[in-house]
Design a protein around this motif. Structure first.
Motif, PDB file in Angstrom:
ATOM      1  N   PRO A 135      72.220  36.790  44.337  1.00  0.00           N
ATOM      2  CA  PRO A 135      71.076  36.609  44.957  1.00  0.00           C
ATOM      3  C   PRO A 135      69.825  36.111  44.153  1.00  0.00           C
ATOM      4  O   PRO A 135      69.280  34.987  44.549  1.00  0.00           O
ATOM      5  CB  PRO A 135      70.543  38.173  45.516  1.00  0.00           C
ATOM      6  N   ALA A 136      69.918  36.311  42.933  1.00  0.00           N
ATOM      7  CA  ALA A 136      68.866  35.800  41.650  1.00  0.00           C
ATOM      8  C   ALA A 136      69.146  34.165  41.807  1.00  0.00           C
ATOM      9  O   ALA A 136      68.216  33.519  41.635  1.00  0.00           O
ATOM     10  CB  ALA A 136      68.996  36.279  40.368  1.00  0.00           C
ATOM     11  N   THR A 137      70.568  33.646  41.952  1.00  0.00           N
ATOM     12  CA  THR A 137      70.682  32.043  42.040  1.00  0.00           C
ATOM     13  C   THR A 137      70.174  31.657  42.983  1.00  0.00           C
ATOM     14  O   THR A 137      69.209  30.630  43.226  1.00  0.00           O
ATOM     15  CB  THR A 137      72.232  31.834  41.683  1.00  0.00           C
ATOM     16  N   HIS A 138      70.278  32.270  44.219  1.00  0.00           N
ATOM     17  CA  HIS A 138      69.568  31.941  45.680  1.00  0.00           C
ATOM     18  C   HIS A 138      67.902  31.783  45.399  1.00  0.00           C
ATOM     19  O   HIS A 138      67.521  30.736  45.902  1.00  0.00           O
ATOM     20  CB  HIS A 138      69.893  32.589  46.785  1.00  0.00           C
ATOM     21  N   VAL A 139      67.407  32.717  44.783  1.00  0.00           N
ATOM     22  CA  VAL A 139      65.988  32.576  44.548  1.00  0.00           C
ATOM     23  C   VAL A 139      65.790  31.628  43.621  1.00  0.00           C
ATOM     24  O   VAL A 139      64.608  30.958  44.093  1.00  0.00           O
ATOM     25  CB  VAL A 139      65.506  34.183  43.872  1.00  0.00           C
ATOM     26  N   VAL A 140      66.219  31.239  42.585  1.00  0.00           N
ATOM     27  CA  VAL A 140      66.036  30.130  41.749  1.00  0.00           C
ATOM     28  C   VAL A 140      65.998  28.887  42.580  1.00  0.00           C
ATOM     29  O   VAL A 140      65.515  28.091  42.412  1.00  0.00           O
ATOM     30  CB  VAL A 140      66.684  30.111  40.313  1.00  0.00           C
ATOM     31  N   ILE A 141      67.055  28.718  43.235  1.00  0.00           N
ATOM     32  CA  ILE A 141      67.347  27.492  43.893  1.00  0.00           C
ATOM     33  C   ILE A 141      66.170  27.073  45.016  1.00  0.00           C
ATOM     34  O   ILE A 141      65.590  26.253  44.925  1.00  0.00           O
ATOM     35  CB  ILE A 141      68.804  27.570  44.944  1.00  0.00           C
ATOM     36  N   LEU A 142      65.659  28.338  45.687  1.00  0.00           N
ATOM     37  CA  LEU A 142      64.750  28.207  46.473  1.00  0.00           C
ATOM     38  C   LEU A 142      63.505  27.829  46.119  1.00  0.00           C
ATOM     39  O   LEU A 142      62.528  26.914  46.491  1.00  0.00           O
ATOM     40  CB  LEU A 142      64.508  29.180  47.584  1.00  0.00           C
ATOM     41  N   SER A 143      62.997  28.552  44.925  1.00  0.00           N
ATOM     42  CA  SER A 143      61.728  28.190  44.299  1.00  0.00           C
ATOM     43  C   SER A 143      61.584  26.823  43.519  1.00  0.00           C
ATOM     44  O   SER A 143      60.722  26.248  43.497  1.00  0.00           O
ATOM     45  CB  SER A 143      61.604  29.386  42.937  1.00  0.00           C
ATOM     46  N   ASN A 144      62.941  26.308  43.023  1.00  0.00           N
ATOM     47  CA  ASN A 144      62.870  25.038  42.408  1.00  0.00           C
ATOM     48  C   ASN A 144      62.840  23.904  43.417  1.00  0.00           C
ATOM     49  O   ASN A 144      62.026  23.065  43.308  1.00  0.00           O
ATOM     50  CB  ASN A 144      64.333  25.043  41.751  1.00  0.00           C
ATOM     51  N   ILE A 145      63.441  24.348  44.718  1.00  0.00           N
ATOM     52  CA  ILE A 145      63.344  23.231  45.731  1.00  0.00           C
ATOM     53  C   ILE A 145      61.860  23.211  46.284  1.00  0.00           C
ATOM     54  O   ILE A 145      61.380  22.098  46.736  1.00  0.00           O
ATOM     55  CB  ILE A 145      64.259  23.409  47.030  1.00  0.00           C
ATOM     56  N   TYR A 146      61.352  24.615  46.560  1.00  0.00           N
ATOM     57  CA  TYR A 146      59.817  24.459  46.932  1.00  0.00           C
ATOM     58  C   TYR A 146      58.836  23.675  46.032  1.00  0.00           C
ATOM     59  O   TYR A 146      58.153  23.060  46.418  1.00  0.00           O
ATOM     60  CB  TYR A 146      59.315  25.843  47.208  1.00  0.00           C
ATOM     61  N   ASP A 147      59.153  23.847  44.670  1.00  0.00           N
ATOM     62  CA  ASP A 147      58.258  23.388  43.651  1.00  0.00           C
ATOM     63  C   ASP A 147      58.688  22.027  43.724  1.00  0.00           C
ATOM     64  O   ASP A 147      57.500  20.984  43.593  1.00  0.00           O
ATOM     65  CB  ASP A 147      58.694  24.119  42.369  1.00  0.00           C
ATOM     66  N   ASN A 148      59.542  21.452  43.776  1.00  0.00           N
ATOM     67  CA  ASN A 148      59.884  19.922  43.910  1.00  0.00           C
ATOM     68  C   ASN A 148      59.168  19.386  45.079  1.00  0.00           C
ATOM     69  O   ASN A 148      58.742  18.179  45.103  1.00  0.00           O
ATOM     70  CB  ASN A 148      61.293  19.644  43.949  1.00  0.00           C
ATOM     71  N   LEU A 149      59.184  19.908  45.960  1.00  0.00           N
ATOM     72  CA  LEU A 149      58.691  19.593  47.445  1.00  0.00           C
ATOM     73  C   LEU A 149      57.131  19.524  47.522  1.00  0.00           C
ATOM     74  O   LEU A 149      56.607  18.609  47.868  1.00  0.00           O
ATOM     75  CB  LEU A 149      59.084  20.367  48.591  1.00  0.00           C
ATOM     76  N   VAL A 150      56.593  20.286  46.848  1.00  0.00           N
ATOM     77  CA  VAL A 150      55.071  20.471  46.820  1.00  0.00           C
ATOM     78  C   VAL A 150      54.434  19.695  45.473  1.00  0.00           C
ATOM     79  O   VAL A 150      53.390  19.194  45.634  1.00  0.00           O
ATOM     80  CB  VAL A 150      54.616  21.881  47.058  1.00  0.00           C
ATOM     81  N   SER A 151      55.256  19.471  44.642  1.00  0.00           N
ATOM     82  CA  SER A 151      54.764  18.797  43.270  1.00  0.00           C
ATOM     83  C   SER A 151      55.106  17.315  43.588  1.00  0.00           C
ATOM     84  O   SER A 151      54.325  16.504  42.980  1.00  0.00           O
ATOM     85  CB  SER A 151      55.578  19.315  42.157  1.00  0.00           C
ATOM     86  N   GLY A 152      56.290  16.982  44.090  1.00  0.00           N
ATOM     87  CA  GLY A 152      56.704  15.507  44.266  1.00  0.00           C
ATOM     88  C   GLY A 152      57.013  15.048  42.726  1.00  0.00           C
ATOM     89  O   GLY A 152      56.974  15.642  41.777  1.00  0.00           O
ATOM     90  N   ASP A 153      57.446  13.787  42.850  1.00  0.00           N
ATOM     91  CA  ASP A 153      57.870  13.346  41.554  1.00  0.00           C
ATOM     92  C   ASP A 153      57.564  11.446  41.802  1.00  0.00           C
ATOM     93  O   ASP A 153      56.910  11.229  42.567  1.00  0.00           O
ATOM     94  CB  ASP A 153      59.420  13.464  41.174  1.00  0.00           C
ATOM     95  N   VAL A 154      58.027  10.916  40.766  1.00  0.00           N
ATOM     96  CA  VAL A 154      57.890   9.259  40.736  1.00  0.00           C
ATOM     97  C   VAL A 154      58.434   8.766  41.827  1.00  0.00           C
ATOM     98  O   VAL A 154      57.969   7.497  42.244  1.00  0.00           O
ATOM     99  CB  VAL A 154      58.260   8.739  39.499  1.00  0.00           C
ATOM    100  N   ILE A 155      59.478   9.170  42.607  1.00  0.00           N
ATOM    101  CA  ILE A 155      60.399   8.780  43.660  1.00  0.00           C
ATOM    102  C   ILE A 155      59.791   9.198  45.143  1.00  0.00           C
ATOM    103  O   ILE A 155      59.524   8.461  45.891  1.00  0.00           O
ATOM    104  CB  ILE A 155      61.959   8.910  43.480  1.00  0.00           C
ATOM    105  N   THR A 156      59.912  10.750  45.050  1.00  0.00           N
ATOM    106  CA  THR A 156      59.399  11.424  46.167  1.00  0.00           C
ATOM    107  C   THR A 156      58.130  11.964  46.318  1.00  0.00           C
ATOM    108  O   THR A 156      57.622  12.739  45.237  1.00  0.00           O
ATOM    109  CB  THR A 156      60.322  12.307  46.419  1.00  0.00           C
ATOM    110  N   PRO A 157      57.341  11.548  47.265  1.00  0.00           N
ATOM    111  CA  PRO A 157      55.613  12.178  47.208  1.00  0.00           C
ATOM    112  C   PRO A 157      55.752  13.570  47.424  1.00  0.00           C
ATOM    113  O   PRO A 157      56.646  13.819  48.269  1.00  0.00           O
ATOM    114  CB  PRO A 157      55.231  11.457  48.153  1.00  0.00           C
ATOM    115  N   ALA A 158      54.866  14.465  47.065  1.00  0.00           N
ATOM    116  CA  ALA A 158      54.824  15.566  47.544  1.00  0.00           C
ATOM    117  C   ALA A 158      54.491  15.741  49.028  1.00  0.00           C
ATOM    118  O   ALA A 158      53.764  15.078  49.596  1.00  0.00           O
ATOM    119  CB  ALA A 158      53.357  16.457  46.776  1.00  0.00           C
ATOM    120  N   VAL A 159      54.802  16.747  49.417  1.00  0.00           N
ATOM    121  CA  VAL A 159      54.580  17.323  50.867  1.00  0.00           C
ATOM    122  C   VAL A 159      53.655  18.626  50.862  1.00  0.00           C
ATOM    123  O   VAL A 159      53.611  19.181  49.756  1.00  0.00           O
ATOM    124  CB  VAL A 159      55.697  17.688  51.595  1.00  0.00           C
TER     125      VAL A 159
END
Length: 70
Positions: A10-34
């Motif tokens: 379960p802890a790994t699932h939480v880390v996965i979700l939090s990382n993906i959420y952070d990547n989505l709202v932060s964006g990067d040089v290739i993918t803009p933030a949502v």
């Protein structure tokens, strides 16, 4: 490591979700933030297929309640 389903803690699932959420709202040089709302929709779309359904519900609930801010 080739783990799947209940082999993933379960802890790994939480880390996965939090990382993906952070990547989505932060964006990067290739993918803009949502927006926060779009990020939540994308997490919900992956519920049960990409993400553990129970942990996704808890995580999204915490986002909506403001317990997780960003």
């Amino acid at each position: 490591d080739g783990l799947a389903g209940e082999e993933i803690t379960p802890a790994t699932h939480v880390v996965i979700l939090s990382n993906i959420y952070d990547n989505l709202v932060s964006g990067d040089v290739i993918t803009p933030a949502v927006s926060r709302e779009d990020a939540i929709l994308r997490l919900k779309e992956g519920k049960g297929t990409r993400f553990d359904p129970d942990i996704t519900d808890i995580f999204v609930g915490m986002l909506k309640a403001g317990d997780i801010r960003k």
